[in-house]
Design a protein around this motif. Structure first.
Motif, PDB file in Angstrom:
ATOM      1  N   TRP A 285     -19.591 -24.906  11.393  1.00 14.62           N
ATOM      2  CA  TRP A 285     -18.381 -24.547  10.682  1.00 14.62           C
ATOM      3  C   TRP A 285     -18.791 -23.302   9.925  1.00 14.62           C
ATOM      4  N   LEU A 286     -20.103 -23.544   9.346  1.00 17.67           N
ATOM      5  CA  LEU A 286     -20.272 -22.269   8.445  1.00 17.67           C
ATOM      6  C   LEU A 286     -20.056 -20.945   9.270  1.00 17.67           C
ATOM      7  N   SER A 287     -20.743 -20.995  10.441  1.00 11.11           N
ATOM      8  CA  SER A 287     -20.621 -19.774  11.315  1.00 11.11           C
ATOM      9  C   SER A 287     -19.292 -19.070  11.485  1.00 11.11           C
ATOM     10  N   ASP A 288     -18.497 -20.189  11.946  1.00 11.00           N
ATOM     11  CA  ASP A 288     -16.887 -19.888  12.205  1.00 11.00           C
ATOM     12  C   ASP A 288     -16.217 -19.312  10.949  1.00 11.00           C
ATOM     13  N   THR A 289     -16.644 -19.825   9.841  1.00  9.35           N
ATOM     14  CA  THR A 289     -15.948 -19.662   8.282  1.00  9.35           C
ATOM     15  C   THR A 289     -16.424 -18.373   8.093  1.00  9.35           C
ATOM     16  N   VAL A 290     -17.718 -17.885   8.088  1.00  6.52           N
ATOM     17  CA  VAL A 290     -18.141 -16.819   7.398  1.00  6.52           C
ATOM     18  C   VAL A 290     -17.591 -15.513   8.482  1.00  6.52           C
ATOM     19  N   ARG A 291     -17.544 -15.800   9.965  1.00  8.73           N
ATOM     20  CA  ARG A 291     -17.035 -14.643  10.681  1.00  8.73           C
ATOM     21  C   ARG A 291     -15.524 -14.461  10.228  1.00  8.73           C
ATOM     22  N   SER A 292     -14.761 -15.758  10.199  1.00  6.65           N
ATOM     23  CA  SER A 292     -13.485 -15.354   9.906  1.00  6.65           C
ATOM     24  C   SER A 292     -13.191 -14.757   8.450  1.00  6.65           C
ATOM     25  N   LEU A 293     -13.972 -15.221   7.446  1.00  8.46           N
ATOM     26  CA  LEU A 293     -13.887 -14.557   6.261  1.00  8.46           C
ATOM     27  C   LEU A 293     -14.037 -13.160   6.058  1.00  8.46           C
ATOM     28  N   ARG A 294     -15.061 -12.644   6.861  1.00  9.77           N
ATOM     29  CA  ARG A 294     -15.634 -11.346   7.048  1.00  9.77           C
ATOM     30  C   ARG A 294     -14.509 -10.458   7.570  1.00  9.77           C
ATOM     31  N   ALA A 295     -13.654 -10.865   8.652  1.00 11.98           N
ATOM     32  CA  ALA A 295     -12.768 -10.235   9.193  1.00 11.98           C
ATOM     33  C   ALA A 295     -11.589  -9.953   8.065  1.00 11.98           C
ATOM     34  N   ARG A 296     -11.170 -11.186   7.545  1.00 12.67           N
ATOM     35  CA  ARG A 296     -10.145 -11.046   6.494  1.00 12.67           C
ATOM     36  C   ARG A 296     -10.571 -10.363   5.039  1.00 12.67           C
ATOM     37  N   LEU A 297     -11.562 -10.157   4.672  1.00  9.26           N
ATOM     38  CA  LEU A 297     -12.200  -9.614   3.370  1.00  9.26           C
ATOM     39  C   LEU A 297     -12.339  -8.088   3.705  1.00  9.26           C
ATOM     40  N   ILE A 298     -12.453  -7.660   4.979  1.00  4.96           N
ATOM     41  CA  ILE A 298     -12.785  -5.948   5.095  1.00  4.96           C
ATOM     42  C   ILE A 298     -11.505  -5.683   5.479  1.00  4.96           C
ATOM     43  N   LYS A 299     -10.514  -6.383   5.890  1.00  6.45           N
ATOM     44  CA  LYS A 299      -8.980  -5.973   6.177  1.00  6.45           C
ATOM     45  C   LYS A 299      -8.348  -5.878   4.843  1.00  6.45           C
ATOM     46  N   ASP A 300      -8.627  -6.899   3.996  1.00  5.91           N
ATOM     47  CA  ASP A 300      -7.926  -6.916   2.702  1.00  5.91           C
ATOM     48  C   ASP A 300      -8.312  -5.850   1.890  1.00  5.91           C
ATOM     49  N   LEU A 301      -9.590  -5.595   1.825  1.00 10.26           N
ATOM     50  CA  LEU A 301     -10.064  -4.491   0.785  1.00 10.26           C
ATOM     51  C   LEU A 301      -9.808  -3.283   1.291  1.00 10.26           C
ATOM     52  N   ASN A 302      -9.881  -3.050   2.605  1.00  9.46           N
ATOM     53  CA  ASN A 302      -9.603  -1.648   2.941  1.00  9.46           C
ATOM     54  C   ASN A 302      -8.171  -1.453   2.758  1.00  9.46           C
ATOM     55  N   ASP A 303      -7.256  -2.342   2.889  1.00  6.83           N
ATOM     56  CA  ASP A 303      -5.832  -2.363   2.462  1.00  6.83           C
ATOM     57  C   ASP A 303      -5.667  -1.884   1.096  1.00  6.83           C
ATOM     58  N   GLY A 304      -6.410  -2.751   0.397  1.00  5.56           N
ATOM     59  CA  GLY A 304      -6.220  -2.624  -1.246  1.00  5.56           C
ATOM     60  C   GLY A 304      -6.585  -1.258  -1.611  1.00  5.56           C
ATOM     61  N   LEU A 305      -7.567  -0.797  -0.914  1.00  7.63           N
ATOM     62  CA  LEU A 305      -8.411   0.621  -1.512  1.00  7.63           C
ATOM     63  C   LEU A 305      -7.419   1.569  -1.300  1.00  7.63           C
ATOM     64  N   GLU A 306      -6.843   1.485   0.024  1.00  9.60           N
ATOM     65  CA  GLU A 306      -5.650   2.336   0.536  1.00  9.60           C
ATOM     66  C   GLU A 306      -4.547   2.493  -0.508  1.00  9.60           C
ATOM     67  N   SER A 307      -4.023   1.257  -0.827  1.00 15.00           N
ATOM     68  CA  SER A 307      -2.914   1.054  -1.807  1.00 15.00           C
ATOM     69  C   SER A 307      -3.018   1.591  -3.191  1.00 15.00           C
ATOM     70  N   THR A 308      -4.229   1.268  -3.778  1.00 18.84           N
ATOM     71  CA  THR A 308      -4.453   1.331  -5.029  1.00 18.84           C
ATOM     72  C   THR A 308      -4.884   2.837  -5.368  1.00 18.84           C
ATOM     73  N   TYR A 309      -5.518   3.721  -4.371  1.00 22.85           N
ATOM     74  CA  TYR A 309      -5.736   5.115  -4.678  1.00 22.85           C
ATOM     75  C   TYR A 309      -4.840   5.926  -3.811  1.00 22.85           C
ATOM     76  N   ARG A 310      -3.986   5.369  -3.077  1.00 18.55           N
ATOM     77  CA  ARG A 310      -3.081   6.126  -2.119  1.00 18.55           C
ATOM     78  C   ARG A 310      -4.099   7.267  -1.547  1.00 18.55           C
TER      79      ARG A 310
END
Length: 263
Positions: free
Chosen positions: A15-40
């Motif tokens: 469960w931990l393996s699947d969860t960490v991999r899933s969270l990794r993909a979501r975190l990287i995408k969302d933080l990248n998107d947030g970086l783009e939108s915050t600083y244009r």
């Protein structure tokens, strides 16, 4: 965190393996998107029309990326712009991993009774956050905004003893964490996908953080394995993902028993 004797089951580790991999993909995408939108970032800084605070932070981010691109050896086929993008991606991954590790360590401390009032366990329904809402109702009218505020107060206190994790390390102060992403991170880590005993042993196992590290790095390691199979060359900045592996408990015990144990 002292050894407790609790050991996660194979189901919990899966469960931990699947969860960490899933969270990794979501975190990287969302933080990248947030970086783009915050600083244009797609617009030159001179025309981005940011407020004073975001202008200042974008300048710090641009200066850091320029410095990294100049200071690090670049491959012959890598342009300065490509080097900046690579370092930016690396920074986002490090911030994403820092957020995950912070919550895992906080959750483990709460599970071991090392924190007086839980804030991670239960999320917005946690005892710590409910006490804050009673103490400061005006500040907690909007739970989506006030919970991150309370969490950061906890991080600041823990940073006195663990500044490398809970302090302003790397670019954590420049790369924003979207509230919805934080909520998803909390909900996912506390999902009811495990039996009660499995969940308790997972959070009390002293190798938990090591396995989180291992599972977080697995996607990059597997990508490098595929690159090697296809005849590719590992670059200097890729070596760590291939060689830095978590050492399982039985390997540590074997090494100790056959070294110090013999003495």
């Amino acid at each position: 965190i002292a050894r407790t004797g609790a050991r996660m089951s194979s189901n919990a580790k899966s469960w931990l393996s699947d969860t960490v991999r899933s969270l990794r993909a979501r975190l990287i995408k969302d933080l990248n998107d947030g970086l783009e939108s915050t600083y244009r970032l797609g617009i030159p800084a001179s025309r981005a029309e940011l407020d004073e605070e975001r202008t200042r932070k974008r300048q710090r981010l641009d200066d850091w990326l320029d410095e990294q691109a100049r200071a690090n050896n670049r491959g012959q086929k890598e342009t300065p712009a490509q080097a900046r993008l690579r370092h930016r991606d690396t920074a986002v991954k490090l911030v994403a991993a820092t957020w995950l590790n912070r919550l895992v360590v906080l959750g483990q401390m709460e599970a071991l009774g090392l924190v007086r009032t839980p804030v991670f366990t239960g999320g917005i329904n946690s005892k710590g956050f409910q006490e804050f809402r009673e103490f400061a109702p005006a500040l907690s009218a909007e739970s989506d905004e006030s919970y991150p505020f309370v969490l950061n107060l906890v991080f600041e206190e823990l940073a006195l003893d663990l500044p490398g994790l809970f302090g302003q390390t790397g670019l954590t102060g420049l790369i924003p964490m979207p509230t919805a992403t934080l909520r998803h991170l909390l909900d996912t880590l506390q999902a009811d996908g495990l039996e009660n005993l499995d969940r308790q042993n997972l959070w009390r196992d002293d190798t938990l953080l090591g396995w989180v590290y291992q599972f977080w790095n697995d996607p990059e390691r597997l990508a490098l394995d595929e690159k090697i199979r296809n005849g590719g060359k590992i670059e200097n900045h890729e070596i760590a993902a291939k060689t830095q592996l978590f050492t399982d408990r039985y390997m540590v015990e074997w090494l100790l028993q056959n070294s110090l144990g013999q003495i």
